[in-house]
Every structure is written in structure tokens, then in C-alpha cells.
Scaffold this active site. Sequence first.
Site, PDB file in Angstrom:
ATOM      1  N   CYS A  60       0.820  -1.222   0.000  1.00 33.54           N
ATOM      2  CA  CYS A  60       0.000   0.000   0.000  1.00 33.54           C
ATOM      3  C   CYS A  60       0.851   1.269   0.000  1.00 33.54           C
ATOM      4  O   CYS A  60       0.327   2.357  -0.229  1.00 33.54           O
ATOM      5  CB  CYS A  60      -0.956  -0.018   1.184  1.00 33.54           C
ATOM      6  SG  CYS A  60      -1.937  -1.513   1.247  1.00 33.54           S
ATOM      7  N   HIS A  77      -3.502   7.010   2.934  1.00 32.42           N
ATOM      8  CA  HIS A  77      -3.933   5.695   2.452  1.00 32.42           C
ATOM      9  C   HIS A  77      -5.292   5.354   3.061  1.00 32.42           C
ATOM     10  O   HIS A  77      -5.474   5.408   4.282  1.00 32.42           O
ATOM     11  CB  HIS A  77      -2.866   4.668   2.838  1.00 32.42           C
ATOM     12  CG  HIS A  77      -3.266   3.267   2.555  1.00 32.42           C
ATOM     13  ND1 HIS A  77      -3.900   2.891   1.379  1.00 32.42           N
ATOM     14  CD2 HIS A  77      -3.130   2.113   3.291  1.00 32.42           C
ATOM     15  CE1 HIS A  77      -4.127   1.596   1.415  1.00 32.42           C
ATOM     16  NE2 HIS A  77      -3.681   1.103   2.553  1.00 32.42           N
ATOM     17  N   ASN A 124     -10.081  -0.449   0.701  1.00 31.01           N
ATOM     18  CA  ASN A 124      -8.628  -0.305   0.610  1.00 31.01           C
ATOM     19  C   ASN A 124      -8.152  -0.861  -0.736  1.00 31.01           C
ATOM     20  O   ASN A 124      -8.199  -2.069  -0.963  1.00 31.01           O
ATOM     21  CB  ASN A 124      -8.007  -1.084   1.778  1.00 31.01           C
ATOM     22  CG  ASN A 124      -6.493  -1.064   1.772  1.00 31.01           C
ATOM     23  OD1 ASN A 124      -5.866  -0.667   0.795  1.00 31.01           O
ATOM     24  ND2 ASN A 124      -5.904  -1.503   2.869  1.00 31.01           N
TER      25      ASN A 124
END
Length: 320
Positions: A112, A249, A279
Site C-alpha cells: 500500500c 492511504h 482499501n
Amino acid sequence: MNGVRISGLGSAKPENLVSNTDLSKFVDTSDEWITTRTGIKSRYISSGETAVELAVDAAKVAISDANVNPSEIDLIIVATISPDQMMPSTACCVQSIIGAKNATAFDISAACSGFVFASKIAVDAIRIGSAKKALVIGAEILSKSIDWTDRNTCVLFGDGAGAVIYEKSDVNKIINIYTGSDGTLGQVLTLDHTPINNCLVTTDLSTSYLKMDGREVYKFATSVVPLCINKVLEGTDYSLSSIKKFILHQANERILNSVAKKLGIDDKLLFKNLFEYGNTSAASIPIALDDAKSSLCKGDIIILAGFGGGLTWGSILFEW
Ligand code: COA
């Protein structure tokens, strides 16, 4: 050293939006549990769209936004942990489809944090003069690596792609980039393994999925993101009070709110689109930046920050 600026943004998502209620039809969960623990209400899931297709769609929008000709792009970096195949790389596939025949193209893997890491490579390349226009993409089809019977993980992730064009600029707008990693903590978030299976060793090649120790990842995220934000400001002329928007994020709304609390900033300064996307790993920050752009004003000082598997983390301080 050359200045660098962002000149174009784009994003793309699969057609199918899957709500929490849709998920609760095949896994033991509920909209109430997912919403209160994560803030996520839905996620886009591929019904056939590939990482390359989403990356190309996002790239085309960014290229048009930057008003550049694909032949001017001399560097393409795709951050992904869910490529369609290992070879050719996603970046080389994108290069071929968009006709960026003068680009060097490769993928990187930093989960990520991948978009921040790829941006650092691209910005450094432009700074030292080895590139002038770089296309950086975060693209993920993580849905293929999720165990859809595991309610601990399957409710969290989604598919998508986001793209940014960085280019050489007389006025520098990318103020600072900070990155870090700690491989000793890698086992709290893992995805797929390729065991040795060769002429000497025979191994069980059954599929493996993304695995996560949610509480450990939560603890890591809520401590590392404030650190990333403070680190990227260090040695610059800017402080927390200079920042007009924090685009972090999009893993979990509780993580975002905890970061705001730890830093003592107004949580209205946090951009959030995780309600819709979940996500999307390396795609999360560039998608969020693309979604946030209509709310940004010229001259705004922005921080992007990510964290993820590896473990990895990173942040970007820039002027819009
Ligand atoms: N629906 C319903 N119940 C669920 C569930 C779901 N989707 N997922 C887990 N549960 C259950 C657990 O089985 C557990 O039940 P038990 O107490 O009977 O064993 C209970 O809910 C509580 O689990 P817990 O782990 O304490 O929840 P939590 O408050 O820590 O929240 C996460 C779990 C995953 C949301 C949270 O730990 C988190 O956000 N971690 C970070 C994850 C992340 O961001 N990963 C990506 C990083 S890039």
C-alpha cells in the site's frame, strides 16, 4: 537539481460496486460491523477488468489532464502487488498500449506504500535529469488474492487504479518525500508465496491468500502515519498548520481519525473516499488524490501518506 511538479491525474475502477450488504449474503458479516470497524460501505470488484486495463484507463486520463503526448513520457513505474502476470510487467503492458515508445517501464512492489515509493523513484529521476516526464501508476486487482470466506480480510479491500504524471518544472512543487521499511515485521501482512518447486523439490502449490494480523497492522498504522507526516515536514519551511489537506492511504476510517487525533489536527482536513472504494492498496492514494482534486486550490500545501505490507511507509509533501 531540477524542480518537479504534478501535471496530470487520473483514476479508473471496475464497473461492479459491491456493498457491505452484498457481502453479508455470502460471508458472516454485516453492514453494521464493517461500517463501525472500518467506515467502508462498498468497494469496486473486478468482474473481468485486469490490472493492465485499469492502469491504462487511469493513465489515459492523467496523460490527457497533463496535455502530454505519450511519446514524451520517458519513465513509467507501476506500483502493484496484484499484477496480471509477472512478465511482462504491468508497466511494459501499459507502455505498449498507450504508445509511450520512449519510456523505460517497470513495476515495483511496496504494497500500500507502493505509490509513494514509485513516486520517489520518479521524482528523483527527474531531479537528477535522467527523466523529464514520468507516469506513476498504482494498480491493483487484489480481489483475486482475497479469501472470500475470510471475513477478517475480505470486507476490507477493493480494486482500482490511479495515475499521476510528474514532470520537470522551473518552479519546484514536490517539496519532500520520505520513505521507510521494516522487514522484520513483514509477517503481520502477507500475500501469496511462490514456494520452491523445481527439479529438486516438489511442493504443494495450492493457492495462498492475503493474510493479516489486523490488530498488529492497526497498531503499526496508527503510529507510523503520524511519524511519516512529521518526518516529511522535517527540514522544510512547513509545519502541520501549513497543510490544507491530508490525503492518506484509505485503509480504515478509524486509522485516519486516530492519526488526526494524535497529530492534533482537525479531521475535516482528512480526505476520505474509503466509504466507496475500501482499501485499494497501491491505488488508494492516487485514486484519492484524483477524487480530491476538485477541492484543492492552487498553492495548497498537501501531504500524502501511506503504509502497508513489508512493512513499508512513506509520505509526500507538495504544493498543488
Ligand atoms: N464481520 C463480523 N465480524 C467480524 C468481521 C466481519 N467482517 N471480521 C472480524 N470479525 C469478528 C472477529 O472474528 C472477532 O470475533 P471474536 O471476538 O468472536 O473472535 C471480532 O469481530 C473482533 O475482532 P477484532 O480483531 O477485535 O476487531 P477489530 O476491532 O480489531 O477490527 C479490523 C478488525 C481488521 C477492522 C482492524 O483490526 C483493522 O482495521 N486493522 C487494520 C487493517 C488494515 O488496515 N489492513 C490493511 C493495511 S494496508
